[in-house]
Scaffold this motif. Structure first.
Motif, PDB file in Angstrom:
ATOM      1  N   ARG A   1       9.976  -2.357  -2.741  1.00 30.64           N
ATOM      2  CA  ARG A   1       9.830  -3.799  -2.483  1.00 30.64           C
ATOM      3  C   ARG A   1      10.941  -4.300  -3.723  1.00 30.64           C
ATOM      4  O   ARG A   1      10.936  -3.890  -5.116  1.00 30.64           O
TER       5      ARG A   1
ATOM      6  N   VAL B   1       4.189 -10.368   8.729  1.00 32.04           N
ATOM      7  CA  VAL B   1       5.215  -9.562   9.547  1.00 32.04           C
ATOM      8  C   VAL B   1       5.629 -10.454  10.981  1.00 32.04           C
ATOM      9  O   VAL B   1       6.691 -10.238  11.241  1.00 32.04           O
TER      10      VAL B   1
ATOM     11  N   ILE C   1       1.945   0.298   6.947  1.00 35.10           N
ATOM     12  CA  ILE C   1       3.167  -0.384   6.863  1.00 35.10           C
ATOM     13  C   ILE C   1       3.165  -1.834   6.763  1.00 35.10           C
ATOM     14  O   ILE C   1       3.832  -2.738   5.895  1.00 35.10           O
ATOM     15  N   GLU C   2       2.324  -2.219   7.770  1.00 39.34           N
ATOM     16  CA  GLU C   2       2.325  -3.772   7.910  1.00 39.34           C
ATOM     17  C   GLU C   2       1.550  -4.319   6.560  1.00 39.34           C
ATOM     18  O   GLU C   2       1.802  -5.228   5.994  1.00 39.34           O
TER      19      GLU C   2
ATOM     20  N   SER D   1       3.653  -4.597   3.789  1.00 34.28           N
ATOM     21  CA  SER D   1       4.669  -5.746   3.958  1.00 34.28           C
ATOM     22  C   SER D   1       4.022  -7.114   3.958  1.00 34.28           C
ATOM     23  O   SER D   1       4.730  -7.976   4.499  1.00 34.28           O
TER      24      SER D   1
ATOM     25  N   TYR E   1       9.160   3.852   0.089  1.00 32.06           N
ATOM     26  CA  TYR E   1       9.064   2.462   0.208  1.00 32.06           C
ATOM     27  C   TYR E   1       9.494   1.801  -1.044  1.00 32.06           C
ATOM     28  O   TYR E   1       9.131   2.585  -2.150  1.00 32.06           O
TER      29      TYR E   1
ATOM     30  N   HIS F   1      12.253  -8.264  -0.459  1.00 27.89           N
ATOM     31  CA  HIS F   1      12.214  -7.416   0.975  1.00 27.89           C
ATOM     32  C   HIS F   1      11.121  -6.112   0.740  1.00 27.89           C
ATOM     33  O   HIS F   1      11.315  -5.751  -0.347  1.00 27.89           O
ATOM     34  N   ASP F   2      10.345  -5.930   1.637  1.00 29.25           N
ATOM     35  CA  ASP F   2       9.602  -4.681   1.823  1.00 29.25           C
ATOM     36  C   ASP F   2      10.251  -3.604   2.691  1.00 29.25           C
ATOM     37  O   ASP F   2      10.683  -3.856   3.619  1.00 29.25           O
TER      38      ASP F   2
ATOM     39  N   ARG G   1       8.135 -12.736   9.925  1.00 34.37           N
ATOM     40  CA  ARG G   1       9.440 -12.350   9.615  1.00 34.37           C
ATOM     41  C   ARG G   1      10.129 -11.775  11.027  1.00 34.37           C
ATOM     42  O   ARG G   1      11.394 -11.938  11.349  1.00 34.37           O
TER      43      ARG G   1
ATOM     44  N   ARG H   1       0.306  -7.019  -2.360  1.00 34.87           N
ATOM     45  CA  ARG H   1       0.665  -5.623  -1.850  1.00 34.87           C
ATOM     46  C   ARG H   1       0.039  -4.545  -2.684  1.00 34.87           C
ATOM     47  O   ARG H   1       0.734  -3.466  -2.589  1.00 34.87           O
TER      48      ARG H   1
ATOM     49  N   ASP I   1      10.299  -5.586   5.881  1.00 31.61           N
ATOM     50  CA  ASP I   1       9.264  -6.616   5.890  1.00 31.61           C
ATOM     51  C   ASP I   1       8.258  -6.354   7.149  1.00 31.61           C
ATOM     52  O   ASP I   1       7.708  -7.296   7.625  1.00 31.61           O
ATOM     53  N   GLY I   2       8.055  -5.110   7.421  1.00 27.32           N
ATOM     54  CA  GLY I   2       7.323  -4.724   8.593  1.00 27.32           C
ATOM     55  C   GLY I   2       7.791  -4.796   9.848  1.00 27.32           C
ATOM     56  O   GLY I   2       7.269  -4.282  10.869  1.00 27.32           O
TER      57      GLY I   2
END
Length: 261
Positions: free
Chosen positions: A106, A248, A238-239, A242, A104, A167-168, A251, A70, A183-184
């Motif tokens: 993590r 993604v 964002i993806e 994550s 954002y 978790h993102d 999740r 990431r 998490d996206g």
């Protein structure tokens, strides 16, 4: 509100043949990014001041790989009462304005116990710009805009996403709606009105919040990185933050089950 986002979340990870996002370059475009190898941000401008003890710890194994995937450096800040103070940033850089923002982090609570502030520019609901927080049953985000009294809040139950996992968390406001991604996966939304509030002189804090001159901290957990953009990140960005399309999608199935729209 979570139900309003379910269909869109299931379709979120399809981006055709778009050029892959380089997370390291994405972090460079942020107003500030802290990876917690030290007290500097990625540009070396918006330095942090540590209040209390917040040690830096090296991740290993899969945790290290996921951090680096990431755009992180595999080092996390460990919170247990201490916090970081970023002030107003270099030349007021953290006094964000305009009609868009992305926040954002993590993070992980190894104990599975949540409760406490995470990342904020607070000062009370009538004055806050943003506030990412947790309590024992949920992780939430509050945004302050000029045409919305008090604030707009989005949230997700901890029981839905898993209390012990990494978790993102991405919170995006594009001038029309506020969206919370975990998490996206898009899990909640709200509808603030107008541009971000201006004139907030409360310091930007990580692991704490300031209200009425009193600072509250106390969250216990790990932060891999934290970042702020003065724009709305794209779905693809964002993806990438994550873990990518495959993670993604996995999740989304975990959080949303076999729901079809």
């Amino acid at each position: 509100r979570i139900l309003l986002a379910l269909c869109a979340a299931l379709a979120f990870s399809s981006h055709g043949g778009e050029t892959p996002v380089d997370c390291r370059e994405l972090f460079k475009s942020a107003v500030a990014t802290w990876h917690f190898a030290d007290l500097k941000d990625s540009a070396g401008k918006n330095d942090l001041a540590a209040v209390g003890t917040v040690p830096f710890v090296k991740l290993d194994g899969d945790e290290l790989q996921q951090s680096q995937h990431r755009g992180g450096d595999g080092i996390a800040a460990q919170f247990d009462g201490g916090y970081f103070d970023a002030g107003q940033g270099a030349v007021g850089a953290l006094k964000l304005g305009g009609s868009a923002i992305t926040v954002y982090v993590r993070l992980r609570s190894p104990s599975g116990v949540w409760g406490g502030p995470l990342f904020s520019k607070h000062g009370g609901h009538e004055n806050l710009v943003f506030n990412l927080f947790s309590h024992e049953s949920a992780i939430g985000f509050e945004l302050g805009t000029q045409r919305t009294p008090k604030m707009t809040q989005v949230a997700v139950p901890v029981a839905l996403i898993g209390a012990h996992d990494w978790h993102d968390i991405v919170c995006r406001y594009d001038g029309a709606k506020l969206q919370l991604f975990v998490d996206g996966v898009w899990l909640d939304e709200g509808f603030p009105m107008g541009p971000l509030r201006e004139g907030n002189t409360v310091p930007c804090l990580i692991g704490a919040e300031s209200i009425g001159g009193t600072v509250k901290s106390g969250w216990k957990g790990l932060l891999d990185h934290a970042a702020l953009w003065n724009r709305a990140l794209s779905d693809q960005e964002i993806e990438a933050l994550s873990g990518g399309a495959e993670q993604v999608a996995a999740r989304a199935k975990t959080y949303l089950g076999d729901l079809t729209c």
